[in-house]
Write a protein that holds these residues in place. Sequence first.
Motif, mmCIF file in Angstrom:
data_model
loop_
_atom_site.group_PDB
_atom_site.id
_atom_site.type_symbol
_atom_site.label_atom_id
_atom_site.label_comp_id
_atom_site.label_asym_id
_atom_site.label_seq_id
_atom_site.Cartn_x
_atom_site.Cartn_y
_atom_site.Cartn_z
ATOM 1 N N ILE A 231 99.331 -8.349 -135.271
ATOM 2 C CA ILE A 231 98.435 -7.583 -134.549
ATOM 3 C C ILE A 231 97.593 -8.087 -132.599
ATOM 4 C CG2 ILE A 231 95.475 -6.267 -134.153
ATOM 5 C CD1 ILE A 231 96.131 -4.868 -137.031
ATOM 6 N N THR A 232 97.601 -9.668 -133.598
ATOM 7 C CA THR A 232 97.253 -10.635 -132.385
ATOM 8 C C THR A 232 98.440 -10.938 -131.750
ATOM 9 O OG1 THR A 232 95.310 -11.521 -133.990
ATOM 10 C CG2 THR A 232 96.253 -13.264 -132.102
ATOM 11 N N MET A 233 99.558 -11.237 -132.328
ATOM 12 C CA MET A 233 100.940 -10.423 -131.627
ATOM 13 C C MET A 233 101.071 -10.046 -130.023
ATOM 14 S SD MET A 233 103.424 -12.434 -134.632
ATOM 15 C CE MET A 233 104.920 -12.858 -133.214
ATOM 16 N N MET A 234 100.385 -8.796 -130.769
ATOM 17 C CA MET A 234 100.381 -7.298 -129.770
ATOM 18 C C MET A 234 99.646 -7.492 -128.867
ATOM 19 S SD MET A 234 101.432 -5.113 -132.856
ATOM 20 C CE MET A 234 101.665 -3.921 -131.363
ATOM 21 N N LEU A 235 98.465 -7.920 -129.068
ATOM 22 C CA LEU A 235 97.395 -8.085 -128.300
ATOM 23 C C LEU A 235 97.879 -9.399 -127.131
ATOM 24 C CD1 LEU A 235 94.480 -7.611 -130.155
ATOM 25 C CD2 LEU A 235 95.115 -6.571 -128.691
ATOM 26 N N SER A 236 98.308 -10.652 -127.517
ATOM 27 C CA SER A 236 98.987 -11.451 -126.692
ATOM 28 C C SER A 236 99.731 -11.523 -126.038
ATOM 29 C CB SER A 236 99.034 -12.634 -127.748
ATOM 30 O OG SER A 236 98.050 -13.601 -128.467
ATOM 31 N N HIS A 237 100.961 -10.598 -126.156
ATOM 32 C CA HIS A 237 101.997 -9.787 -125.635
ATOM 33 C C HIS A 237 101.594 -9.175 -124.621
ATOM 34 C CE1 HIS A 237 105.866 -8.280 -124.686
ATOM 35 N NE2 HIS A 237 105.081 -7.250 -124.862
ATOM 36 N N HIS A 238 100.466 -8.660 -125.103
ATOM 37 C CA HIS A 238 100.172 -7.342 -123.684
ATOM 38 C C HIS A 238 99.221 -8.205 -122.251
ATOM 39 C CE1 HIS A 238 99.479 -3.888 -122.028
ATOM 40 N NE2 HIS A 238 98.673 -3.943 -121.594
ATOM 41 N N ILE A 239 98.790 -9.290 -123.190
ATOM 42 C CA ILE A 239 97.379 -9.877 -122.190
ATOM 43 C C ILE A 239 98.391 -10.599 -120.913
ATOM 44 C CG2 ILE A 239 96.497 -11.733 -122.234
ATOM 45 C CD1 ILE A 239 94.513 -10.450 -124.303
ATOM 46 N N SER A 240 99.354 -11.841 -122.156
ATOM 47 C CA SER A 240 100.217 -12.938 -121.332
ATOM 48 C C SER A 240 101.596 -11.761 -120.658
ATOM 49 C CB SER A 240 100.927 -14.044 -122.122
ATOM 50 O OG SER A 240 101.424 -13.762 -123.066
ATOM 51 N N GLY A 241 102.259 -11.133 -121.290
ATOM 52 C CA GLY A 241 103.131 -10.375 -120.529
ATOM 53 C C GLY A 241 104.375 -11.532 -121.322
ATOM 54 N N HIS A 242 104.261 -12.139 -122.668
ATOM 55 C CA HIS A 242 105.144 -13.434 -122.315
ATOM 56 C C HIS A 242 105.235 -13.051 -124.062
ATOM 57 C CE1 HIS A 242 106.236 -15.403 -118.863
ATOM 58 N NE2 HIS A 242 104.576 -15.524 -118.583
ATOM 59 N N PRO A 243 106.443 -13.426 -124.997
ATOM 60 C CA PRO A 243 106.425 -12.968 -126.157
ATOM 61 C C PRO A 243 105.422 -14.436 -126.454
ATOM 62 C CG PRO A 243 108.655 -13.711 -125.310
ATOM 63 C CD PRO A 243 107.405 -13.835 -124.412
ATOM 64 N N SER A 244 104.884 -13.901 -128.167
ATOM 65 C CA SER A 244 103.969 -15.504 -128.736
ATOM 66 C C SER A 244 104.939 -15.804 -130.151
ATOM 67 C CB SER A 244 103.333 -14.627 -129.904
ATOM 68 O OG SER A 244 103.276 -12.936 -129.760
ATOM 69 N N PHE A 245 104.184 -16.489 -130.534
ATOM 70 C CA PHE A 245 104.480 -17.807 -131.835
ATOM 71 C C PHE A 245 103.616 -17.767 -132.906
ATOM 72 C CE2 PHE A 245 105.596 -22.037 -133.070
ATOM 73 C CZ PHE A 245 105.967 -22.302 -133.837
ATOM 74 N N MET A 246 104.018 -17.267 -133.526
ATOM 75 C CA MET A 246 103.128 -17.049 -134.770
ATOM 76 C C MET A 246 103.785 -18.261 -135.601
ATOM 77 S SD MET A 246 103.834 -14.372 -138.381
ATOM 78 C CE MET A 246 103.470 -15.332 -139.757
ATOM 79 N N ALA A 247 103.085 -19.477 -136.363
ATOM 80 C CA ALA A 247 102.627 -21.146 -136.864
ATOM 81 C C ALA A 247 101.717 -20.782 -137.857
ATOM 82 C CB ALA A 247 103.485 -21.897 -135.840
ATOM 83 N N ASN A 248 102.215 -21.242 -138.272
ATOM 84 C CA ASN A 248 101.048 -22.334 -139.224
ATOM 85 C C ASN A 248 100.510 -24.022 -138.534
ATOM 86 O OD1 ASN A 248 101.894 -20.760 -141.634
ATOM 87 N ND2 ASN A 248 103.459 -21.981 -141.939
ATOM 88 N N PRO A 249 99.387 -24.530 -138.339
ATOM 89 C CA PRO A 249 98.831 -24.872 -137.922
ATOM 90 C C PRO A 249 99.115 -26.429 -139.021
ATOM 91 C CG PRO A 249 96.980 -23.807 -138.984
ATOM 92 C CD PRO A 249 98.119 -23.472 -138.688
ATOM 93 N N ILE A 250 99.802 -27.565 -138.906
ATOM 94 C CA ILE A 250 99.813 -28.231 -139.498
ATOM 95 C C ILE A 250 98.712 -29.693 -139.903
ATOM 96 C CG2 ILE A 250 102.168 -30.058 -140.242
ATOM 97 C CD1 ILE A 250 102.414 -27.380 -140.689
ATOM 98 N N HIS A 251 99.041 -29.857 -138.508
ATOM 99 C CA HIS A 251 98.085 -31.279 -138.252
ATOM 100 C C HIS A 251 97.700 -31.553 -136.634
ATOM 101 C CE1 HIS A 251 96.273 -35.266 -139.603
ATOM 102 N NE2 HIS A 251 97.145 -36.300 -138.278
#
Length: 301
Positions: A231-251
């Motif tokens: 859902i966050t990716m869908m919102l980000s995609h529509h706001i920015s017009g660009h794909p988004s990146f789902m990732a794990n924070p490492i450090h």
Amino acid sequence: QYNICMMATGGTENSALQYASILHKRCPQKPIIILTHPDMNSFAAGLEAKAKLVYESKPAHLFHITNKSDMESLFRVLKARDHFAEGGKHVGIIGIPSPWLVASDLSTIGNKSEVWGINIMPDIIELKEVLSNFESLNNTDANVARIAAYFQDRNNPSCSCVREPIDNLTVLNNARMCAALEKVVEKYNLNGLTLTCFDLIQHGVTGCLALSYLNDAGIPSSCEGDIPSLITMMLSHHISGHPSFMANPIHYEDNKLSLAHCTIATKMVSKYALRSHFESGKGVAISGDLVCEDKPVSYTH
């Protein structure tokens, strides 16, 4: 269209709450948008008013405006909200979400899908449907060849992060999984999906290539059955017009945040390479260099 309240100065909290109540009665389904600015204790007053509205179970959001760019960003967010509030956005869950997602499965979403106008399909799409599509295709299928060429023609073999050789057959098999998922997207008219990708590994393929391709194509797609991330990716995609990146924070150290995952939309990177899946050593994953030097990057959680 919007319930907007501008905090011109401090000491106006009670007046703002009275006005917010009028707005809420007039249009209860829309949140109160509180705008603040850097002068005259506006920000502090806005925080106080927002806290009271939240306590009263009235949805409220605060936006601190410092320049024209902030206003433009606000309007993009509001337009995105309207876009999803129109409804008709269908999301599919393919397979049972991974068991380690203790805070990211459907039970934690509640009725937010209704508020956001995103229709999460009530029935999980079984993985066997995707696998049936996969088995019905072959590596000479035109769509499979098209998807494989999409990645191989743009692959940078000299990228320093390539550690394992990926043969053409492996790429074709994983492109076939992408074509199988495309059939699911078309059948259910999906605007986004989340895939329990680890369950594919036992079949010798991964979902990494497919999710990268779908995100490039404007179909936000998350890994592991992670619904909040989708859902966050869908919102980000529509706001920015660009794909988004789902990732794990490492450090995080020295103002540097390290993120990692086994797939990324290739439209987000300056160069990338095909490699094997990190945890299993099977299938195809993607390693890429994000295009973010001297450019702002938005991180959402």
